[in-house]
Write an enzyme that holds these catalytic residues in place. Structure first.
Site, short mmCIF file in Angstrom:
data_model
loop_
_atom_site.label_atom_id
_atom_site.label_comp_id
_atom_site.label_asym_id
_atom_site.label_seq_id
_atom_site.Cartn_x
_atom_site.Cartn_y
_atom_site.Cartn_z
N LYS A 22 -84.52 3.24 -76.04
CA LYS A 22 -84.67 3.65 -74.44
C LYS A 22 -84.38 5.20 -74.57
CE LYS A 22 -80.00 3.89 -74.05
NZ LYS A 22 -79.21 5.08 -73.85
N ASP A 160 -75.35 -1.69 -72.77
CA ASP A 160 -76.88 -1.38 -72.69
C ASP A 160 -77.85 -2.86 -72.98
OD1 ASP A 160 -77.01 1.28 -71.94
OD2 ASP A 160 -77.10 2.06 -74.26
#
Ligand code: C5P
Length: 349
Positions: A22, A160
């Site tokens: 990401k 995350d």
């Protein structure tokens, strides 16, 4: 992803999951919570750069003692605290009373991980592996969890991990547990150049430095982050995202803290920006630098320029060996599904 509880998969069947990296396009720190974590406002986007996780039901010892992990690709020591093994153990604990074989313990799993995302880079690789492993483990056991239980399980493994369970661009708030999906970019997906110096930058150390005062004096990052989330909701094109990269690159509140933990990054980032003539952002707590491009071809050209810059000394030496350099593409929900499909037809060592 929280499907119906079904039958466990037959032994030997391999379940493949793509585990994307990401980018934090923005990362505003909006406060400190009572639990010591920092509250964030971050627009996160998956990349086509990713790991692949392959899970099979293991024969042999039952439960966590029988779980195994083999890693190919980028080096990663396999220790019991590896997030993949912790994810299986935590998932087993969460479903042991409800999976189809209860009251027996869900069986041991054998995992193969093809590692392409640099470790401890701010790219979320370990968290993404954990999310992919949870999904694959539930599928292997024929087990399901409610949305809330899934998020609790994911957040217990890392801030995350909930983002990666959601599978697409998202506005992430709280310490990472509130994930509001955002629509895909309109039109061609922009590309990103990823440059990760081989420096160990601990997320905890960066947040500690932030708490100690290494932080911007303004709330500019939050304003940019809120604007980006609103623009994405309204239908932002990939080319408009790239045009606005200068604001995004400046909208990471952790940057001063990262530079205090890894001072050699400062000169490297300045030289990278000068070499490419484009804004250089930072993903998460670093050390990964990102640069957005309108197409993969232009990002690849930039990757060549960076590799030459490293070789010819136009970029200062940094870290333990040459930085990891990759040109990749931002991934929407459809893109991620495509990669999952292509991984199903092979690709994991
Ligand atoms: O959850 P994760 O393993 O990514 O966090 C590593 C460390 O970074 C935490 O133990 C905490 O000290 C810090 N952190 C924080 N606020 C966040 C995420 C992480 O203070 N939102």
């Amino acid at each position: 992803m929280s499907g119906e509880t079904g039958a466990a998969q037959p032994a030997g069947l391999r379940i493949l999951r793509f585990a994307p990296a990401k980018l934090n396009l923005t990362l505003a720190v909006v406060g400190r919570r009572e639990d010591g974590f920092h509250a964030l406002h971050s627009v996160m986007m998956p990349l086509i750069l990713g790991d692949a996780v392959a899970v099979t039901l293991a024969s042999g010892a039952a439960g966590a003692r029988g779980d195994t992990l083999r890693v190919a690709g980028l080096g990663l020591p396999v220790t019991p605290d590896n997030l993949v093994l912790r994810a299986i153990a935590a998932a087993r604990g969460a479903v042991h009373a409800t999976w189809p074989g209860a009251p027996s313990t869900p069986p041991a799993l054998a995992v193969r991980l093809a590692k392409r995302i640099p470790v401890a880079a701010g790219l979320g690789g370990g968290s993404s592996d954990a999310a992919a492993t949870i999904a694959a483990a539930l599928e292997a056991w024929g087990a399901a969890l409610s949305g809330d239980a899934l998020v609790t399980l994911a957040a217990s493994l890392g801030s995350d991990v909930p983002f990666f369970l959601a599978g697409g661009a998202a506005l992430v708030t709280g310490r990472g547990e509130f994930v509001a999906p955002l629509p895909d970019l309109v039109g061609e997906s922009p590309a990103a150049l990823i440059v990760t110096p081989r420096l160990a930058v601990s997320t905890a150390a960066v947040f500690e430095a932030y708490a100690g005062g290494e932080r911007p004096r303004t709330q500019a990052a939050l304003a940019v982050s809120e604007r980006l989330a609103a623009e994405l909701r309204a239908g932002l094109s990939g080319s408009a995202l790239v045009s606005g990269a200068a604001d995004l690159a400046a909208a990471n509140d952790l940057l001063p803290a990262t530079l205090s933990v890894a001072p050699s990054l400062a000169a490297f980032r300045v030289a990278l920006e000068r070499l490419l003539g484009r804004p250089v952002g930072q993903s998460g707590s670093g050390p990964t630098a990102w640069v957005l491009f309108p197409s993969l071809a232009t990002a690849r050209q930039a990757a060549r320029l960076v590799r030459l810059g490293i070789r010819d000394g136009n970029l200062p030496p940094i870290g333990d060996g040459d930085p990891f350099v990759a040109a990749t593409v931002t991934a929407g929900r459809a893109g991620i599904t495509m990669v999952v499909e292509s991984n199903r037809s092979g690709g994991v060592a």
